[in-house]
Design an enzyme around this catalytic site. Sequence first.
Site, PDB file in Angstrom:
ATOM      1  N   SER A   1       6.813   1.960  -5.288  1.00 54.47           N
ATOM      2  CA  SER A   1       6.304   3.093  -6.309  1.00 54.47           C
ATOM      3  C   SER A   1       6.742   3.102  -7.520  1.00 54.47           C
ATOM      4  CB  SER A   1       6.615   4.458  -5.517  1.00 54.47           C
ATOM      5  OG  SER A   1       6.265   5.442  -6.261  1.00 54.47           O
TER       6      SER A   1
ATOM      7  N   TYR B   1      11.817  11.126  -1.208  1.00 47.85           N
ATOM      8  CA  TYR B   1      10.780  10.004  -1.509  1.00 47.85           C
ATOM      9  C   TYR B   1      11.366   9.120  -2.562  1.00 47.85           C
ATOM     10  CZ  TYR B   1       6.309   7.672  -2.683  1.00 47.85           C
ATOM     11  OH  TYR B   1       5.342   7.018  -2.769  1.00 47.85           O
TER      12      TYR B   1
HETATM   13  N1  LIG Z   1      -1.003   7.468  -3.760  1.00 47.48           N
HETATM   14  C1  LIG Z   1      -0.166   7.181  -4.602  1.00 47.48           C
HETATM   15  O1  LIG Z   1      -0.213   7.715  -5.766  1.00 47.48           O
HETATM   16  C2  LIG Z   1       0.910   6.373  -4.616  1.00 47.48           C
HETATM   17  C3  LIG Z   1       1.803   5.978  -5.702  1.00 47.48           C
HETATM   18  C4  LIG Z   1       3.068   5.218  -5.367  1.00 47.48           C
HETATM   19  C5  LIG Z   1       3.155   4.475  -4.342  1.00 47.48           C
HETATM   20  N2  LIG Z   1       2.327   4.946  -3.223  1.00 47.48           N
HETATM   21  C6  LIG Z   1       2.724   4.075  -1.829  1.00 47.48           C
HETATM   22  O2  LIG Z   1       1.404   3.413  -1.437  1.00 47.48           O
HETATM   23  C7  LIG Z   1       1.418   3.237  -0.207  1.00 47.48           C
HETATM   24  C8  LIG Z   1       0.138   3.451   0.542  1.00 47.48           C
HETATM   25  O3  LIG Z   1      -0.149   5.007   0.374  1.00 47.48           O
HETATM   26  P1  LIG Z   1      -1.449   5.771   0.048  1.00 47.48           P
HETATM   27  O4  LIG Z   1      -1.347   6.412  -1.177  1.00 47.48           O
HETATM   28  O5  LIG Z   1      -2.589   4.606   0.090  1.00 47.48           O
HETATM   29  O6  LIG Z   1      -1.659   6.729   1.116  1.00 47.48           O
HETATM   30  P2  LIG Z   1      -2.539   7.005   2.393  1.00 47.48           P
HETATM   31  O7  LIG Z   1      -1.914   8.115   3.233  1.00 47.48           O
HETATM   32  O8  LIG Z   1      -4.052   6.990   2.237  1.00 47.48           O
HETATM   33  O9  LIG Z   1      -2.220   5.596   3.178  1.00 47.48           O
HETATM   34  C9  LIG Z   1      -1.046   5.265   4.056  1.00 47.48           C
HETATM   35  C10 LIG Z   1      -1.155   4.999   5.410  1.00 47.48           C
HETATM   36  O10 LIG Z   1       0.003   4.884   6.076  1.00 47.48           O
HETATM   37  C11 LIG Z   1      -0.496   5.477   7.419  1.00 47.48           C
HETATM   38  N3  LIG Z   1       0.835   5.545   8.251  1.00 47.48           N
HETATM   39  C12 LIG Z   1       1.671   6.768   7.695  1.00 47.48           C
HETATM   40  N4  LIG Z   1       2.702   6.790   8.629  1.00 47.48           N
HETATM   41  C13 LIG Z   1       2.499   5.721   9.577  1.00 47.48           C
HETATM   42  C14 LIG Z   1       3.414   5.496  11.040  1.00 47.48           C
HETATM   43  N5  LIG Z   1       4.405   6.168  11.329  1.00 47.48           N
HETATM   44  N6  LIG Z   1       2.802   4.124  11.474  1.00 47.48           N
HETATM   45  C15 LIG Z   1       1.690   3.845  10.975  1.00 47.48           C
HETATM   46  N7  LIG Z   1       1.042   4.037   9.850  1.00 47.48           N
HETATM   47  C16 LIG Z   1       1.371   5.259   9.387  1.00 47.48           C
HETATM   48  C17 LIG Z   1      -1.119   6.560   7.174  1.00 47.48           C
HETATM   49  O11 LIG Z   1      -1.945   7.128   8.363  1.00 47.48           O
HETATM   50  C18 LIG Z   1      -2.329   6.217   6.071  1.00 47.48           C
HETATM   51  O12 LIG Z   1      -3.215   5.662   6.658  1.00 47.48           O
HETATM   52  C19 LIG Z   1       2.608   4.221   0.447  1.00 47.48           C
HETATM   53  O13 LIG Z   1       3.581   3.330   0.750  1.00 47.48           O
HETATM   54  C20 LIG Z   1       2.850   5.155  -0.711  1.00 47.48           C
HETATM   55  O14 LIG Z   1       4.024   5.389  -0.743  1.00 47.48           O
HETATM   56  C21 LIG Z   1       1.367   5.552  -3.165  1.00 47.48           C
END
Ligand SMILES: NC(=O)c1ccc[n+]([C@@H]2O[C@H](COP(=O)([O-])OP(=O)(O)OC[C@H]3O[C@@H](n4cnc5c(N)ncnc54)[C@H](O)[C@@H]3O)[C@@H](O)[C@H]2O)c1
Length: 266
Positions: free
Chosen positions: A142, A155
């Site tokens: 991130s 986080y």
């Molecule tokens: N969206 C943002 O702005 C952003 C920014 C920086 C980093 N990220 C990172 O990107 C990655 C993806 O996040 P996203 O934004 O697409 O969110 P999202 O919630 O759409 O996708 C994350 C997925 O992980 C799954 N998940 C959570 N806990 C779990 C578990 N214990 N076992 C199996 N699956 C599990 C959720 O069900 C979800 O489908 C994450 O690591 C997040 O920290 C996102």
Amino acid sequence: MGTLDGQVVVFTGAGAGIGRSVVTRFVGEGAKVVAVDISEHVTELADELGHAVLPIVADIATWGGNVVAAQAALDTWGTIDVFVGNAGITDGARPLEDIPGDRLPEAFDQLFGVNVLAPMLGVRACIDALIESHGSIILTGSFASTQAGGGGALYTASKHAVHGLVRQLAFELAPDVRVNGVAPGVAPTRLRGIDALGQTSADSVLDGTERALPTQQIAPVSAYDGVFTMLASRADSAAMTGSMVTVDSGLSIRGIGKPGGRVDIG
Ligand SMILES: NC(=O)c1ccc[n+]([C@@H]2O[C@H](COP(=O)([O-])OP(=O)(O)OC[C@H]3O[C@@H](n4cnc5c(N)ncnc54)[C@H](O)[C@@H]3O)[C@@H](O)[C@H]2O)c1
């Protein structure tokens, strides 16, 4: 011919957001994907993308969930070329002073269980196969992997840990397995929160965020597909290991007076 023709991928957090978009791209590039998520929504990928996707509903914060995923790839396609540890949860940017002390240990365990322990478990479960295939690992970090203010203390600490994990695993597994990370800034998704703090899920994009970005716009979730594809490709990233690729809409080069030199702030 696709960039990832014949590559077998184990991919966590595939049911929504960035992961779902990247898996769709990987399949379009010729990969076969074990798509893992705790949400049943991941099963929709088989209907959408056909036999190239094998959905697994599992909690990847457990050893058993990761073993099931790795074994499914080996039983079905006989190898693992790429492990992507992408699942994550957020603390809703909750400041440490707003977390009751007696809830902090459980909140820590839940968030670090998904954001830090799970990628370690996933790598551990796939490691023999990855060494044999001379494959690669991609972990989703991130903006909060290197900067403050992209989340709360839980986080931010967890995503800094992901950065450390990328670097340490790249060292430990060289020269057999390449290990890299992707550090997104802001993507329009709904990340799950921490149960122990009574959090459900929340929009990743806060009101007004686009005005703070040098790019002045929230890129779609598909904006991350290309970087993951490059890192999964043996040809396109053969010289990369231990790198965290920043994909943050310019957040880390923001100015003090205004987000970008040519941004009109009125
Ligand atoms: N969206 C943002 O702005 C952003 C920014 C920086 C980093 N990220 C990172 O990107 C990655 C993806 O996040 P996203 O934004 O697409 O969110 P999202 O919630 O759409 O996708 C994350 C997925 O992980 C799954 N998940 C959570 N806990 C779990 C578990 N214990 N076992 C199996 N699956 C599990 C959720 O069900 C979800 O489908 C994450 O690591 C997040 O920290 C996102």
